[in-house]
Design a protein around this motif. Structure first.
Motif, short mmCIF file in Angstrom:
data_model
loop_
_atom_site.label_atom_id
_atom_site.label_comp_id
_atom_site.label_asym_id
_atom_site.label_seq_id
_atom_site.Cartn_x
_atom_site.Cartn_y
_atom_site.Cartn_z
N SER A 90 -5.50 4.95 -9.02
CA SER A 90 -4.30 3.76 -8.95
C SER A 90 -3.41 3.72 -8.08
N MET A 91 -3.25 4.44 -7.14
CA MET A 91 -2.58 4.37 -5.87
C MET A 91 -3.18 5.29 -4.77
N CYS A 92 -4.10 4.43 -4.02
CA CYS A 92 -4.70 5.27 -2.86
C CYS A 92 -3.82 5.71 -1.64
N ASN A 93 -4.03 6.91 -1.11
CA ASN A 93 -3.20 7.11 0.21
C ASN A 93 -4.48 7.58 1.34
N MET A 119 -8.96 2.18 6.75
CA MET A 119 -9.13 2.71 5.38
C MET A 119 -9.13 1.63 4.34
N ILE A 120 -8.51 0.29 4.62
CA ILE A 120 -8.56 -0.68 3.80
C ILE A 120 -10.19 -1.09 3.14
N ASN A 130 -4.98 -0.35 -4.66
CA ASN A 130 -3.62 -0.10 -4.16
C ASN A 130 -3.79 0.90 -3.23
N LEU A 131 -3.13 0.50 -2.13
CA LEU A 131 -2.88 1.36 -0.97
C LEU A 131 -1.33 1.36 -0.44
N ILE A 132 -0.89 2.85 -0.57
CA ILE A 132 0.34 2.86 -0.17
C ILE A 132 0.68 2.91 1.31
N ILE A 167 -4.21 -4.42 -2.11
CA ILE A 167 -2.87 -4.50 -2.10
C ILE A 167 -2.27 -3.45 -1.27
N ILE A 168 -1.35 -3.76 -0.28
CA ILE A 168 -0.58 -2.74 0.46
C ILE A 168 0.74 -2.55 -0.22
#
Length: 291
Positions: A90-93, A119-120, A130-132, A167-168
């Motif tokens: 739900s929120m990648c890093n 990474m994207i 989602n990418l933090i 989405i960043i």
């Protein structure tokens, strides 16, 4: 003379007792019982780092029983495990340098642009969105300098994010207690950055715990700024622990405010359980927020 029974008052009191149970002590929550079906209005996620006693494999098994659908802050090495258990990242890093070294300082831009450029596409290929990212620390700079620096760096990766549908999301963190000197520590700063970038692929990760510490007025800010918010984190304040009634944030009210904005994304629990039965703590936190 016997006084007549006030049924309305009695019913109201019964409702208060029942409602209080959901926001009450952990002793009333028994994980041996079958978890009640969630209402489905809030899509629950959780951060694995808060439950380090569990391997990611075991963690997936346990959180799925509670009804949690996503796990935050997992990079490429953990995605296969999540997919095995039908849980969403739900929120990648994995593209960030650190919480203190971010887009607010131009000396980190080359490394960050390289990291996010690589990474994207991986996030998109895996089926995630989602990418933090982080602003990093202020180190003496004023807001305007910080905004310009963040804008300059992020503009180099947003076309790639837009191309891949990723989405960043920059996290709002408190600079008073946990992350001294963090630059993006107020909603207004993050919203201004969103406006300057003007991209639907840049949003704010609104951490309810952090923003309670640094600015309060949670419901008003969520309501006013919701179009710029792409994700939420929870934790109790003070202490960053369970969400029950021994902390000050009224999570059911905050969740109702989030729902009123039309938000359909994840609300991910990022509290550090202090009670022995950590999964019971997590299940209770989900129940409290399941409005």
């Amino acid at each position: 003379m016997t006084k007549p029974v006030d049924n309305g008052r009695r019913d109201s009191f019964k409702k208060l007792i029942v409602g209080g149970a959901a926001f009450g002590s952990l002793s009333s929550f028994d994980m041996k019982e079958e978890p009640k079906a969630l209402k489905g209005n809030i899509t629950h996620g959780v951060c694995h780092w808060c439950f380090r006693d569990y391997s990611l494999e075991d963690f997936c098994v346990e959180v799925k029983k509670i009804g949690i659908k996503g796990v935050d802050l997992i990079g490429t090495k953990g995605w296969d495990t999540l997919k095995k258990h039908g849980i969403y990242s739900s929120m990648c890093n994995g593209a960030e340098i650190s919480l203190t070294e971010g887009f607010g300082e131009t000396k980190y831009h080359d490394q960050l642009v390289k990291n996010y450029t690589e990474m994207i596409p991986l996030v998109a290929e895996a089926g995630y969105k989602n990418l933090i990212c982080f602003s990093g620390n202020r180190r003496g700079m004023d807001d305007e300098t910080g905004l310009k620096n963040c804008q300059e760096g992020l503009e180099k990766i947003l076309p790639i994010a837009e191309k891949h549908g990723v989405i960043i999301q920059m996290e709002l963190l408190n600079s008073k207690i946990n992350h001294k000197d963090y630059l993006c520590d107020k909603s207004a700063f993050g919203v201004e950055l969103c406006k300057r970038l003007g991209s639907p692929n840049f949003k704010l990760l609104f951490d309810i715990y952090h923003m309670q510490i640094d600015e309060g007025d949670l419901i008003r800010n969520i309501t006013d700024y919701h179009e710029y918010i792409g994700h939420y984190h929870t934790a109790g304040n003070p202490g960053r622990n369970e969400l029950g009634d021994d902390q000050e944030i009224n999570y059911p009210a905050v969740m109702r405010a989030i729902l009123a904005t039309g938000y359909k994304g994840y609300v991910s629990h990022e509290f550090i359980p202090k009670k022995e039965d950590k999964m019971a703590s997590l299940a209770e936190g989900v129940a409290i927020c399941d409005v």
